[in-house]
Design a protein around this motif. Sequence first.
Motif, mmCIF file in Angstrom:
data_model
loop_
_atom_site.group_PDB
_atom_site.id
_atom_site.type_symbol
_atom_site.label_atom_id
_atom_site.label_comp_id
_atom_site.label_asym_id
_atom_site.label_seq_id
_atom_site.Cartn_x
_atom_site.Cartn_y
_atom_site.Cartn_z
ATOM 1 N N ARG A 166 -33.930 -69.241 -75.343
ATOM 2 C CA ARG A 166 -33.738 -67.821 -75.602
ATOM 3 C C ARG A 166 -35.030 -67.203 -76.144
ATOM 4 O O ARG A 166 -35.940 -67.888 -76.590
ATOM 5 C CB ARG A 166 -32.602 -67.614 -76.603
ATOM 6 C CG ARG A 166 -31.239 -68.004 -76.088
ATOM 7 C CD ARG A 166 -30.173 -67.912 -77.176
ATOM 8 N NE ARG A 166 -29.999 -66.545 -77.631
ATOM 9 C CZ ARG A 166 -30.217 -66.144 -78.866
ATOM 10 N NH1 ARG A 166 -30.652 -66.990 -79.801
ATOM 11 N NH2 ARG A 166 -30.023 -64.877 -79.194
ATOM 12 N N GLU A 167 -35.045 -65.873 -76.143
ATOM 13 C CA GLU A 167 -36.206 -65.143 -76.636
ATOM 14 C C GLU A 167 -36.575 -65.586 -78.051
ATOM 15 O O GLU A 167 -35.709 -65.797 -78.901
ATOM 16 C CB GLU A 167 -35.883 -63.642 -76.629
ATOM 17 C CG GLU A 167 -37.012 -62.758 -77.115
ATOM 18 C CD GLU A 167 -36.595 -61.292 -77.185
ATOM 19 O OE1 GLU A 167 -37.394 -60.485 -77.696
ATOM 20 O OE2 GLU A 167 -35.472 -60.986 -76.745
ATOM 21 N N LYS A 168 -37.865 -65.731 -78.312
ATOM 22 C CA LYS A 168 -38.341 -66.124 -79.638
ATOM 23 C C LYS A 168 -38.010 -65.034 -80.656
ATOM 24 O O LYS A 168 -38.050 -63.850 -80.357
ATOM 25 C CB LYS A 168 -39.862 -66.336 -79.615
ATOM 26 C CG LYS A 168 -40.325 -67.377 -78.615
ATOM 27 C CD LYS A 168 -41.840 -67.345 -78.491
ATOM 28 C CE LYS A 168 -42.300 -68.214 -77.344
ATOM 29 N NZ LYS A 168 -43.749 -68.101 -77.110
ATOM 30 N N ARG A 169 -37.708 -65.470 -81.893
ATOM 31 C CA ARG A 169 -37.384 -64.479 -82.925
ATOM 32 C C ARG A 169 -37.525 -65.093 -84.310
ATOM 33 O O ARG A 169 -37.677 -66.303 -84.455
ATOM 34 C CB ARG A 169 -35.963 -63.946 -82.734
ATOM 35 C CG ARG A 169 -34.877 -65.016 -82.756
ATOM 36 C CD ARG A 169 -33.531 -64.418 -82.384
ATOM 37 N NE ARG A 169 -33.571 -63.841 -81.054
ATOM 38 C CZ ARG A 169 -32.690 -62.957 -80.595
ATOM 39 N NH1 ARG A 169 -31.713 -62.533 -81.379
ATOM 40 N NH2 ARG A 169 -32.783 -62.472 -79.381
ATOM 41 N N ASN A 170 -37.469 -64.223 -85.339
ATOM 42 C CA ASN A 170 -37.455 -64.687 -86.716
ATOM 43 C C ASN A 170 -36.104 -65.296 -87.047
ATOM 44 O O ASN A 170 -35.073 -64.867 -86.502
ATOM 45 C CB ASN A 170 -37.696 -63.529 -87.704
ATOM 46 C CG ASN A 170 -39.065 -62.907 -87.546
ATOM 47 O OD1 ASN A 170 -39.974 -63.519 -87.004
ATOM 48 N ND2 ASN A 170 -39.204 -61.683 -88.013
#
Length: 339
Positions: free
Chosen positions: A328-332
Amino acid sequence: MQKEIGVIGAGSWGIALAYLLSNNGHNVTVWSRSQASVDKLSAYRGNEDKLPGVKLSDSVKFTCSMEEAVSGKEILVLVVPSTSVRETVRLMAPYMNKEGQDQIIVNCTKGIEESTLMVMSDVILDEIPGATVCVLSGPSHAEEVGKNLPTTIVVGAFSKDTAKVVQNTFMSDVFRVYISPDMLGIEIGAALKNVVALAAGMADGYGLGDNAKAALITRGIAEISRLGMAMGGKFETFAGLSGIGDLVVTCASMHSRNRRAGILIGQGKTYQEAMDEVKMVVEGVYSAKAALKLARQYEVDMPIVQGVNEILFEGKSVGEGIKDLMVREKRNENSQVDW
């Protein structure tokens, strides 16, 4: 103080709670749907199939008469599958609160009604408006309660007085009871942990190891908290017994029917084959669709819940589901921090 109590449902959890309440000195009547079931329960003094070895005292009564189970009881403990709650409460309604008696319904069923997206206490109130309803939840396998192993749970109620009555009724030296005003948060945590437990079981069955399982539990409680707080629940509830507490025990124990079903699905079985093999109601299967609908309604990101739905109902493999979560999309990690 001795109370008259009706336990509505004679599965493993119903029998375990009847055992606890009887040991606490209360007069307990257990309702089951058919006379054949009542005859079997009476002969064994418990549920030999679902909770073997747990025998109730001779003072406990068994009945298939809802009038006998409900009329004159101070507390009614509702312990039936979520898919049967509305139907069962309709059967209870004609005998409730007669002659001005204020009866407390303690909901012990974990789930969300898919057609209405109601938690179980709201289903009860929909069928019996004005009823005094509370909810009991937390990390509590029936098998351990039936062995008098230490257990700690929480009772949520609209009224502190109601919560204290239930606390005093259930509390013992092996069953510790906390109280909380956050009924909604308790019920959301209780229902959604079953969906995450299915995912954790799938990871076990697929052989993914401890790292993946720990991630599913941790990110799972993050999803539950996001949705629960968007609906009005309190963060402390999801960090407590009915949140992370119930989630950990359900994801870690072979007593958990949701985890056992997940393991079988991870090994390649369909959800129906898994439920047939577990031979018990797997609430996570029924809550998964409702959880995803709520996530969309409240615009909350719940990728684990979405993945479980795709595996259960759309033919996606467990391997594909895990890969989709990983890429999935990278995130904090902390979405509240702008960094």
